[in-house]
Write an enzyme that holds these catalytic residues in place. Structure first.
Site, PDB file in Angstrom:
ATOM      1  N   CYS A 127     -21.534 -15.426  77.022  1.00 18.01           N
ATOM      2  CA  CYS A 127     -21.962 -15.986  75.732  1.00 18.01           C
ATOM      3  C   CYS A 127     -20.946 -17.025  75.258  1.00 18.01           C
ATOM      4  O   CYS A 127     -20.376 -17.757  76.070  1.00 18.01           O
ATOM      5  CB  CYS A 127     -22.190 -14.881  74.705  1.00 18.01           C
ATOM      6  SG  CYS A 127     -23.010 -15.466  73.208  1.00 18.01           S
ATOM      7  N   ASP A 196     -18.707  -8.554  68.550  1.00 16.74           N
ATOM      8  CA  ASP A 196     -19.362  -8.634  67.241  1.00 16.74           C
ATOM      9  C   ASP A 196     -18.917  -7.474  66.377  1.00 16.74           C
ATOM     10  O   ASP A 196     -18.657  -7.633  65.186  1.00 16.74           O
ATOM     11  CB  ASP A 196     -20.877  -8.651  67.393  1.00 16.74           C
ATOM     12  CG  ASP A 196     -21.358 -10.080  67.583  1.00 16.74           C
ATOM     13  OD1 ASP A 196     -21.277 -10.567  68.719  1.00 16.74           O
ATOM     14  OD2 ASP A 196     -21.735 -10.715  66.579  1.00 16.74           O
TER      15      ASP A 196
HETATM   16  C1  RUB Z   1     -22.118 -14.408  69.779  1.00 17.70           C
HETATM   17  C2  RUB Z   1     -21.342 -13.331  70.469  1.00 17.70           C
HETATM   18  C3  RUB Z   1     -19.845 -13.499  70.525  1.00 17.70           C
HETATM   19  C4  RUB Z   1     -19.214 -12.773  69.344  1.00 17.70           C
HETATM   20  C5  RUB Z   1     -17.752 -13.156  69.139  1.00 17.70           C
HETATM   21  O1  RUB Z   1     -23.437 -14.032  69.491  1.00 17.70           O
HETATM   22  O2  RUB Z   1     -21.851 -12.304  70.873  1.00 17.70           O
HETATM   23  O3  RUB Z   1     -19.322 -12.950  71.697  1.00 17.70           O
HETATM   24  O4  RUB Z   1     -19.916 -13.062  68.151  1.00 17.70           O
HETATM   25  O5  RUB Z   1     -17.652 -14.510  68.762  1.00 17.70           O
HETATM   26  P1  RUB Z   1     -24.371 -15.029  68.624  1.00 17.70           P
HETATM   27  P2  RUB Z   1     -16.282 -15.106  68.185  1.00 17.70           P
HETATM   28  O6  RUB Z   1     -24.398 -16.343  69.336  1.00 17.70           O
HETATM   29  O7  RUB Z   1     -25.705 -14.356  68.598  1.00 17.70           O
HETATM   30  O8  RUB Z   1     -23.763 -15.124  67.239  1.00 17.70           O
HETATM   31  O9  RUB Z   1     -15.224 -14.728  69.194  1.00 17.70           O
HETATM   32  O10 RUB Z   1     -16.508 -16.593  68.118  1.00 17.70           O
HETATM   33  O11 RUB Z   1     -16.034 -14.501  66.863  1.00 17.70           O
END
Ligand code: RUB
Length: 308
Positions: A127, A196
């Site tokens: 992701c 998350d």
């Molecule tokens: C994004 C996702 C990321 C986490 C952490 O999902 O799963 O791995 O949110 O992100 P979506 P960060 O695209 O559905 O929001 O490290 O940038 O906080």
């Protein structure tokens, strides 16, 4: 309703603002803007309007506890203020502090996590996690020779953002489709993903497919790390509450008319990786084991935040 609150909440819903850290900072920012723009003087009305604004923001995406923590940290202490002006001052200060500390945490995690990456390592990421990307690009910046496989991450294809970020930083990057993960795992040394939400018993809730990456890593004896600010630890999970897994629109998966009308589509966007698949959680407080999440939740939040 405050227009900043409405538009920030819509941007989170529409994925214009996405990623757990960014949505937490956006939630905190929305509370700060709500306070700055509030005109009334009656404390009872203020409390009611604040509750409504909080409800609108928290309703925008259900899974990432970071949003909840960003909002709750921002409003902490405001409802018991002696006047609306005092409450507004508390919220704007809290909001600015949360945003600054959140950015600082991303920086700290990059420094700590980069030490786990060795010269010559091949890494998988899934992701688009700004925190995991921070770790990887910091290792590269330190001169380590690394290669990264980044998953496409259907259906939103956040992997395209990731490969753009990594390529811009000069990292040797290869895009793979999600289902190629097990095949490439044979050539991989470490996995770095974001978070998350992390529960009190050390389970990781992250983008759908993360648990498959973890499964493939475990089978291949590849170390699996999640990079997470401690405000992604869920205080409500201490009380046994389940993390709500967001389901999104069918239209994100298939085009109209592409499949028979009687075929159902299930589009969950996060999944749960149990603690036993996680070798370490890189936090701004240090590298910890999933078994330490409970202690940090107690130390950092106590029971205070749950009473708000
Ligand atoms: C994004 C996702 C990321 C986490 C952490 O999902 O799963 O791995 O949110 O992100 P979506 P960060 O695209 O559905 O929001 O490290 O940038 O906080």
């Amino acid at each position: 309703m405050d227009q900043n609150v409405v538009s920030i909440s819509q941007d989170i819903r529409d994925m214009k603002i996405r990623g757990a850290g960014r949505i937490a900072r956006a939630g905190a920012d929305a509370m700060g803007k709500f306070a700055e723009g509030y005109q009334g003087k009656d404390m009872a009305a203020f409390r009611k309007d604040l509750d409504e604004a909080v409800g609108v923001i928290l309703g925008s995406r259900p899974t990432a506890v970071s949003l909840w923590n960003g909002v709750q940290s921002s409003i902490s202490g405001a409802k018991s203020a002696g006047s609306v002006d005092e409450a507004k001052g508390i919220i704007t200060a809290n909001s600015a502090r949360f945003i600054a500390e959140s950015n600082e945490a991303v920086h700290r995690i990059a420094q700590i996590g980069a030490k786990r990456i060795e010269d010559g390592d091949t890494i998988v990421t899934h992701c688009n996690s700004s925190v995991a990307i921070g770790v990887i690009t910091e290792a590269h910046r330190q001169g380590k020779d690394i290669k990264v496989y980044a998953t496409e991450s259907r259906p939103w294809r956040q992997g395209i953002l990731t490969v753009n970020d990594l390529s811009k930083a000069g990292v040797d990057t290869t895009l793979i489709i999600d289902s190629a993960v097990r095949l490439v795992m044979k050539k991989v040394d470490k996995v770095f993903v974001g978070a998350d939400t992390i529960t009190s018993h050390g389970a990781l809730v992250n983008k759908i497919g993360t648990s498959q990456v973890a499964l493939a890593a475990k089978e291949a004896r590849v170390q699996f790390y999640t990079c997470s600010e401690t405000y992604k630890f869920s205080p409500i999970s201490l009380e046994g509450d389940l993390v709500k897994i967001e389901e999104r629109e069918v239209s994100e998966v298939v085009r109209p008319g592409e499949i028979p009308a009687d075929v159902k589509v299930y589009n969950p966007v996060f999944d749960v990786t149990p603690a036993q698949y996680i070798d370490g959680i890189v936090t701004e407080l240090g590298l910890i084991s999933p078994g330490s999440v409970y202690d940090i939740l107690q130390r950092k939040f106590g029971t205070e935040i749950m009473k708000e």
